[in-house]
Design a protein around this motif. Structure first.
Motif, PDB file in Angstrom:
ATOM      1  N   GLN A  24      -9.783 -18.109  -8.308  1.00  0.00           N
ATOM      2  CA  GLN A  24      -8.381 -18.490  -8.132  1.00  0.00           C
ATOM      3  C   GLN A  24      -8.266 -19.900  -7.564  1.00  0.00           C
ATOM      4  O   GLN A  24      -7.416 -20.683  -8.004  1.00  0.00           O
ATOM      5  N   LEU A  25      -9.123 -20.230  -6.602  1.00  0.00           N
ATOM      6  CA  LEU A  25      -9.114 -21.570  -6.018  1.00  0.00           C
ATOM      7  C   LEU A  25      -9.497 -22.619  -7.060  1.00  0.00           C
ATOM      8  O   LEU A  25      -8.841 -23.659  -7.179  1.00  0.00           O
ATOM      9  N   ALA A  26     -10.545 -22.323  -7.829  1.00  0.00           N
ATOM     10  CA  ALA A  26     -10.999 -23.265  -8.861  1.00  0.00           C
ATOM     11  C   ALA A  26      -9.930 -23.467  -9.928  1.00  0.00           C
ATOM     12  O   ALA A  26      -9.652 -24.597 -10.356  1.00  0.00           O
ATOM     13  N   LEU A  27      -9.304 -22.359 -10.355  1.00  0.00           N
ATOM     14  CA  LEU A  27      -8.270 -22.455 -11.379  1.00  0.00           C
ATOM     15  C   LEU A  27      -7.038 -23.188 -10.859  1.00  0.00           C
ATOM     16  O   LEU A  27      -6.395 -23.930 -11.608  1.00  0.00           O
ATOM     17  N   VAL A  29      -6.936 -25.604  -8.659  1.00  0.00           N
ATOM     18  CA  VAL A  29      -7.242 -27.042  -8.660  1.00  0.00           C
ATOM     19  C   VAL A  29      -7.204 -27.591 -10.091  1.00  0.00           C
ATOM     20  O   VAL A  29      -6.621 -28.649 -10.357  1.00  0.00           O
ATOM     21  N   LEU A  30      -7.819 -26.841 -11.022  1.00  0.00           N
ATOM     22  CA  LEU A  30      -7.848 -27.269 -12.421  1.00  0.00           C
ATOM     23  C   LEU A  30      -6.448 -27.344 -13.011  1.00  0.00           C
ATOM     24  O   LEU A  30      -6.074 -28.344 -13.645  1.00  0.00           O
ATOM     25  N   PHE A  31      -5.648 -26.295 -12.802  1.00  0.00           N
ATOM     26  CA  PHE A  31      -4.301 -26.257 -13.370  1.00  0.00           C
ATOM     27  C   PHE A  31      -3.390 -27.308 -12.738  1.00  0.00           C
ATOM     28  O   PHE A  31      -2.515 -27.865 -13.412  1.00  0.00           O
ATOM     29  N   LEU A  32      -3.579 -27.557 -11.439  1.00  0.00           N
ATOM     30  CA  LEU A  32      -2.787 -28.604 -10.782  1.00  0.00           C
ATOM     31  C   LEU A  32      -3.107 -29.968 -11.382  1.00  0.00           C
ATOM     32  O   LEU A  32      -2.192 -30.763 -11.661  1.00  0.00           O
ATOM     33  N   LEU A  33      -4.393 -30.218 -11.606  1.00  0.00           N
ATOM     34  CA  LEU A  33      -4.805 -31.486 -12.212  1.00  0.00           C
ATOM     35  C   LEU A  33      -4.224 -31.617 -13.623  1.00  0.00           C
ATOM     36  O   LEU A  33      -3.690 -32.669 -13.992  1.00  0.00           O
ATOM     37  N   ILE A  34      -4.318 -30.537 -14.411  1.00  0.00           N
ATOM     38  CA  ILE A  34      -3.774 -30.547 -15.772  1.00  0.00           C
ATOM     39  C   ILE A  34      -2.265 -30.777 -15.752  1.00  0.00           C
ATOM     40  O   ILE A  34      -1.732 -31.551 -16.559  1.00  0.00           O
ATOM     41  N   TYR A  35      -1.577 -30.119 -14.813  1.00  0.00           N
ATOM     42  CA  TYR A  35      -0.119 -30.256 -14.752  1.00  0.00           C
ATOM     43  C   TYR A  35       0.291 -31.676 -14.366  1.00  0.00           C
ATOM     44  O   TYR A  35       1.250 -32.225 -14.926  1.00  0.00           O
ATOM     45  N   LEU A  36      -0.437 -32.285 -13.445  1.00  0.00           N
ATOM     46  CA  LEU A  36      -0.136 -33.659 -13.055  1.00  0.00           C
ATOM     47  C   LEU A  36      -0.330 -34.615 -14.233  1.00  0.00           C
ATOM     48  O   LEU A  36       0.486 -35.517 -14.464  1.00  0.00           O
ATOM     49  N   ILE A  37      -1.414 -34.406 -14.993  1.00  0.00           N
ATOM     50  CA  ILE A  37      -1.651 -35.233 -16.188  1.00  0.00           C
ATOM     51  C   ILE A  37      -0.545 -34.991 -17.215  1.00  0.00           C
ATOM     52  O   ILE A  37      -0.078 -35.926 -17.878  1.00  0.00           O
ATOM     53  N   THR A  38      -0.113 -33.724 -17.334  1.00  0.00           N
ATOM     54  CA  THR A  38       0.966 -33.378 -18.263  1.00  0.00           C
ATOM     55  C   THR A  38       2.255 -34.102 -17.903  1.00  0.00           C
ATOM     56  O   THR A  38       2.918 -34.692 -18.770  1.00  0.00           O
ATOM     57  N   VAL A  39       2.612 -34.066 -16.634  1.00  0.00           N
ATOM     58  CA  VAL A  39       3.843 -34.725 -16.186  1.00  0.00           C
ATOM     59  C   VAL A  39       3.746 -36.231 -16.384  1.00  0.00           C
ATOM     60  O   VAL A  39       4.652 -36.857 -16.953  1.00  0.00           O
ATOM     61  N   LEU A  40       2.641 -36.817 -15.935  1.00  0.00           N
ATOM     62  CA  LEU A  40       2.480 -38.265 -16.054  1.00  0.00           C
ATOM     63  C   LEU A  40       2.447 -38.698 -17.523  1.00  0.00           C
ATOM     64  O   LEU A  40       3.072 -39.690 -17.908  1.00  0.00           O
ATOM     65  N   GLY A  41       1.719 -37.939 -18.351  1.00  0.00           N
ATOM     66  CA  GLY A  41       1.588 -38.296 -19.757  1.00  0.00           C
ATOM     67  C   GLY A  41       2.904 -38.213 -20.505  1.00  0.00           C
ATOM     68  O   GLY A  41       3.275 -39.139 -21.237  1.00  0.00           O
ATOM     69  N   ASN A  42       3.627 -37.110 -20.320  1.00  0.00           N
ATOM     70  CA  ASN A  42       4.873 -36.919 -21.061  1.00  0.00           C
ATOM     71  C   ASN A  42       6.013 -37.783 -20.533  1.00  0.00           C
ATOM     72  O   ASN A  42       6.780 -38.356 -21.323  1.00  0.00           O
ATOM     73  N   ASN A  84       1.163 -18.313  -7.732  1.00  0.00           N
ATOM     74  CA  ASN A  84       0.480 -17.028  -7.747  1.00  0.00           C
ATOM     75  C   ASN A  84      -1.007 -17.153  -7.433  1.00  0.00           C
ATOM     76  O   ASN A  84      -1.617 -16.239  -6.861  1.00  0.00           O
ATOM     77  N   LEU A  85      -1.605 -18.286  -7.829  1.00  0.00           N
ATOM     78  CA  LEU A  85      -3.036 -18.482  -7.586  1.00  0.00           C
ATOM     79  C   LEU A  85      -3.346 -18.790  -6.120  1.00  0.00           C
ATOM     80  O   LEU A  85      -4.392 -18.392  -5.614  1.00  0.00           O
ATOM     81  N   VAL A  86      -2.449 -19.502  -5.441  1.00  0.00           N
ATOM     82  CA  VAL A  86      -2.751 -19.953  -4.073  1.00  0.00           C
ATOM     83  C   VAL A  86      -2.105 -19.089  -3.000  1.00  0.00           C
ATOM     84  O   VAL A  86      -2.361 -19.286  -1.811  1.00  0.00           O
ATOM     85  N   THR A  87      -1.257 -18.136  -3.377  1.00  0.00           N
ATOM     86  CA  THR A  87      -0.631 -17.252  -2.393  1.00  0.00           C
ATOM     87  C   THR A  87      -0.881 -15.800  -2.758  1.00  0.00           C
ATOM     88  O   THR A  87      -1.270 -15.480  -3.884  1.00  0.00           O
ATOM     89  N   SER A  88      -0.650 -14.934  -1.810  1.00  0.00           N
ATOM     90  CA  SER A  88      -0.818 -13.499  -2.057  1.00  0.00           C
ATOM     91  C   SER A  88       0.434 -12.888  -2.680  1.00  0.00           C
ATOM     92  O   SER A  88       0.407 -11.751  -3.146  1.00  0.00           O
TER      93      SER A  88
END
Length: 315
Positions: A24-27, A29-42, A84-88
């Protein structure tokens, strides 16, 4: 088995992709990075197209709307997935569930038909270049884009309303990371056959009509390109379509794999991987595909940066 009335359902539980804390922690971080690239790119793509006058053409008009749609439906899914990944706390309200589904289906459907409009634009540009400014006039462009949003609205209304009317059983646990149709249908203790048919018809209509338009456009384009005698002319024509064809292929293949099959064929692991790809990855890939392979966008970016830098130097 006790059946809830839909109005009595307060929330659902999204189980997510994994129960492992490390994963969950790894995902996250990965999804946050992808989302930031998505926002910046679009957002970057939209701004470059708006700021550079040389990109005020039909192709980039459609591309700016594609960036808007990618940004929108990624934002419908990814932030909640990160929470959902970073909280219970993995619960989502009944209204929140169907709002998420409605917006996602709306933007996904609109994107399919927008890609068809972009196919048509490339067809006119290559097969009928002399009439291109007349056929793809400002009025025609706005009509095509408005039509894509309207068809997406109708498509998602049929899909979501048919699912929302189902009674749900005494389990509110959704074995998925977002509120998708097949995992939700499995929670109903009512016969879902009619609803499955509606979902299947809507998905088939969206994907099939888009694919038919794409195939017709590219068959005509290929036929025209093969008639071009000069090698440089052929290469230029191919280059204008390569990026779009790559984006279309990635988008349609994952969507068809997920939705053009009966509910009993649903596989949690395989479908979650496919869902991650078209909900989180594709919105990030599209601006990269259309910008890194496009010299006009790169040159426009350089012009915008130089213009901003020059204005700062003068002040």
């Amino acid at each position: 088995m006790r059946t809830w009335n839909n109005s009595a359902v307060l929330n659902f539980i999204l189980m997510g992709l994994t129960d492992s804390g490390e994963m969950q922690l790894a995902l996250s971080v990965l999804f946050l990075l992808i989302y930031l690239i998505t926002v910046l790119g679009n957002v970057g793509m939209i701004m470059i197209i708006q700021l550079d006058l040389q990109l005020h053409t039909p192709m980039y008009f459609f591309l700016s709307h594609l960036s808007f749609i990618d940004l929108s439906y990624s934002s419908v899914i990814t932030p909640k997935t990160l929470v959902n990944l970073v909280t219970s706390t993995k619960s989502i309200s009944f209204l929140g569930c169907f709002t998420q589904m409605y917006l996602f289906v709306f933007f996904a459907g609109a994107e399919s038909f927008l890609l068809s409009a972009m196919d048509y634009d490339r067809y006119v540009a290559i097969c009928n270049p002399l009439q291109y400014p007349v056929i793809m006039s400002s009025r025609q462009r706005y009509a095509l884009v408005t039509g894509t949003y309207m068809i997406g609205f109708v498509d998602c209304s049929f899909t979501v309303i048919s699912i929302a009317r189902l009674p749900f059983c005494n389990s509110s646990v959704i074995l998925h990371f977002f509120f998708d149709s097949f995992p939700v249908l499995s929670l109903s203790c009512h016969d879902t056959y009619a609803t499955e048919i509606v979902v299947y018809i809507c998905a088939t209509f969206t994907l099939s009509l888009s694919l038919i338009t794409m195939c017709w456009s590219y068959v005509s384009i290929l036929s025209t390109i093969l008639k071009i005698k000069s090698t440089s002319g052929k290469q230029k024509a191919f280059s204008t379509c390569a990026s779009h064809l790559l984006g279309v292929t990635i988008c349609y293949s994952t969507a068809a794999f997920t939705y053009l099959k009966p509910k009993k064929s649903y596989s949690l692991g395989k479908d979650q991987v496919a869902s991650v790809f078209y909900t989180i990855m594709i919105p990030m890939l599209n601006p990269l595909i259309y910008s890194l392979r496009n010299k006009e966008v790169i040159n426009a970016f350089i012009r915008v940066v130089q213009k901003k830098w020059s204005s700062k130097q003068l002040t």
